[in-house]
Design a protein around this motif. Structure first.
Motif, mmCIF file in Angstrom:
data_model
loop_
_atom_site.group_PDB
_atom_site.id
_atom_site.type_symbol
_atom_site.label_atom_id
_atom_site.label_comp_id
_atom_site.label_asym_id
_atom_site.label_seq_id
_atom_site.Cartn_x
_atom_site.Cartn_y
_atom_site.Cartn_z
ATOM 1 N N GLU A 5 44.878 37.209 51.027
ATOM 2 C CA GLU A 5 44.129 35.814 51.525
ATOM 3 C C GLU A 5 42.418 36.706 51.133
ATOM 4 O O GLU A 5 42.022 37.965 51.200
ATOM 5 N N ASP A 6 41.518 35.408 51.331
ATOM 6 C CA ASP A 6 40.112 35.896 50.962
ATOM 7 C C ASP A 6 39.508 37.097 52.021
ATOM 8 O O ASP A 6 38.754 38.138 51.380
ATOM 9 N N PHE A 7 39.858 36.853 53.096
ATOM 10 C CA PHE A 7 39.215 37.792 54.237
ATOM 11 C C PHE A 7 39.820 39.235 54.094
ATOM 12 O O PHE A 7 39.188 40.310 54.619
ATOM 13 N N LEU A 8 40.796 39.278 53.300
ATOM 14 C CA LEU A 8 41.401 40.725 52.982
ATOM 15 C C LEU A 8 41.504 41.150 51.591
ATOM 16 O O LEU A 8 42.226 42.220 51.036
ATOM 17 N N PRO A 41 33.983 41.370 46.610
ATOM 18 C CA PRO A 41 34.960 40.177 47.959
ATOM 19 C C PRO A 41 35.395 38.966 47.438
ATOM 20 O O PRO A 41 36.121 38.355 48.138
ATOM 21 N N ASN A 42 34.885 38.314 46.307
ATOM 22 C CA ASN A 42 35.123 37.110 45.890
ATOM 23 C C ASN A 42 35.646 37.040 44.833
ATOM 24 O O ASN A 42 34.937 37.736 43.762
ATOM 25 N N TYR A 55 34.832 39.187 37.526
ATOM 26 C CA TYR A 55 34.645 39.480 36.048
ATOM 27 C C TYR A 55 33.364 40.687 35.925
ATOM 28 O O TYR A 55 33.670 41.202 34.955
ATOM 29 N N LYS A 56 32.757 40.794 36.851
ATOM 30 C CA LYS A 56 31.539 42.119 36.952
ATOM 31 C C LYS A 56 32.666 43.091 36.769
ATOM 32 O O LYS A 56 32.161 44.040 36.006
ATOM 33 N N SER A 57 33.469 43.204 37.575
ATOM 34 C CA SER A 57 34.200 44.530 37.525
ATOM 35 C C SER A 57 34.909 44.857 36.401
ATOM 36 O O SER A 57 35.024 45.942 35.915
ATOM 37 N N TYR A 58 35.423 43.505 35.745
ATOM 38 C CA TYR A 58 35.826 43.652 34.202
ATOM 39 C C TYR A 58 34.898 44.334 33.184
ATOM 40 O O TYR A 58 35.296 45.352 32.509
#
Length: 392
Positions: free
Chosen positions: A162-165, A253-254, A259-262
């Motif tokens: 989930e988003d919050f995790l 977190p989003n 894509y930035k991490s890629y």
């Protein structure tokens, strides 16, 4: 595709019993082939489960040994012996030979119909192929910045959390030597290794790279160190004579920003794939390389590099010399004559002579800190963007 390990671990196939002690069960399974006679062994294909009852075998033990020998040659997944009236139990000779050559032997009781087992295998293959296709489509959209929160499939959300995790991070692993492992096998083996460290991730093959999108918060252990894990990956594939490059981006977190991490992981791969010593794994450790990548589109970098190094490139080209490669070793060994002499198998006097020649060619001092910094920076730019090798 699925692996032998996944087949053996599924409740659907609880009746299958492994009779060999291999820990590495990442062999891919692409189908099932029933072989009742050794005369039909030439029909066996790579990554197939070979099933036999021994019905048409005159000497089941010797013919099973012959089957295993051929299976090892073509890269079949495992031998499944359907024990019953023809082969009452898996022969000890077969187990011992399988251990010796590194093949997997599995027993299936007579009450299980081969047709039913084959059907279930193909159902699993179809399910897995569909799931992998969904993952790679999602990854391709993600890294091309063409995904919104509304477009994320429910299955992907379940896999990543989930988003919050969610702490999304991309890890790229790429083979860098000429002797490559088949990319699908490479992918599956990596998945097995990553499953030991992370509970939630998706992965796919992008070009010749394997891309993982991982929920960093799903680490098996909170104290897990990625650098240590990276070294374990290098050691694992080094034993198989496969050289790799690993790159890890920062976490976001989003999911729409992953894509930035890629992009960051790709930058790490660009740096490490040309290095002999694999010491760099994470984007945050790139240091001055981050600065260089930020200026990649600027004409300043190639201009700076050529202004500093063009003299030695031209000298080597015109005189059939390798001063540029010597100069790189000089900087890597921090100018220590003994280390340079030992590494290049040359006399200390030769080291001193070549240093003097390079200083004249470049019109710079190799003992001046500013000159050495400029020269080192120029070589980094060459490695990343120009790939100009006078000695290639």
């Amino acid at each position: 595709m699925i692996t032998v390990k996944e087949v053996l671990s599924k409740k659907t196939f609880h009746y299958l019993q492994q009779h060999t002690s291999q820990d590495d069960l990442t062999q891919l399974v692409t189908g099932v082939n029933r072989v009742e006679s050794i005369t039909l062994k030439h029909l066996i294909q790579r990554n197939e489960l070979v099933v036999t009852t021994g019905e048409a075998m005159i000497n089941p033990i010797s013919e099973c040994l012959s089957l295993l020998k051929y299976m090892k040659k073509v890269g079949a997944a495992a031998l499944v012996i359907n024990t019953g009236p023809y082969i009452k139990k898996v022969p000890e000779e077969v187990k011992l030979y399988a251990e010796e050559v590194g093949c997997i032997v599995i027993e299936m009781p007579w009450r299980i119909r081969i047709a039913d087992m084959t059907k279930k295998i193909f159902e699993e293959l179809v399910k897995r192929t569909k799931r992998q296709s969904e993952e790679i489509v999602f990854i391709e959209k993600l890294i091309s910045k063409k995904i919104t929160n509304e477009e994320i499939p429910v299955e992907i959300i379940n896999d990543l959390g989930e988003d919050f995790l969610f702490e999304g991070v991309v890890v790229i692993v790429k083979q860098t030597n000429k002797r490559e492992m088949e990319i699908n096998v490479f992918h599956e083996r990596l998945r097995e290794l990553f499953h030991q460290k992370y509970n939630k991730f998706i992965s796919g093959i992008v070009g010749q790279m394997v891309v993982f999108v991982i929920n960093r918060s799903s680490r098996v252990s909170e104290t897990m160190n990625f650098t240590k894990f990276g070294k374990e990956l290098y050691a694992y594939f080094d034993k198989k004579k496969i050289t790799i490059a690993i790159g890890k981006g920062e976490s976001y977190p989003n999911i729409t920003e992953v894509y930035k991490s890629y992009d960051e992981a790709l930058q790490v791969i660009t740096v490490v794939q040309n290095q002999d010593e694999k010491w760099l794994f994470k984007y945050k450790d790139l240091g001055v390389y981050q600065f260089l990548f930020a200026l990649k589109v600027s004409p300043i970098l190639p201009q700076f590099c050529k202004e500093i190094l063009a003299g030695v490139w031209e000298y080597d080209r015109c005189n059939n010399q390798k001063y540029y490669s010597f100069f790189r070793v000089f900087l890597e060994e921090n100018g220590h004559a003994n280390a340079i002499s030992k590494r290049l198998f040359i006399h200390r006097n030769t080291v001193s002579y070549r240093v003097q020649r390079i200083e004249k060619i470049l019109d710079r001092s190799l003992t001046n800190n500013l000159d050495k910094t400029s020269l080192s920076l120029a070589i980094l730019i060459d490695d990343l963007f120009l790939h100009n090798r006078a000695d290639d």
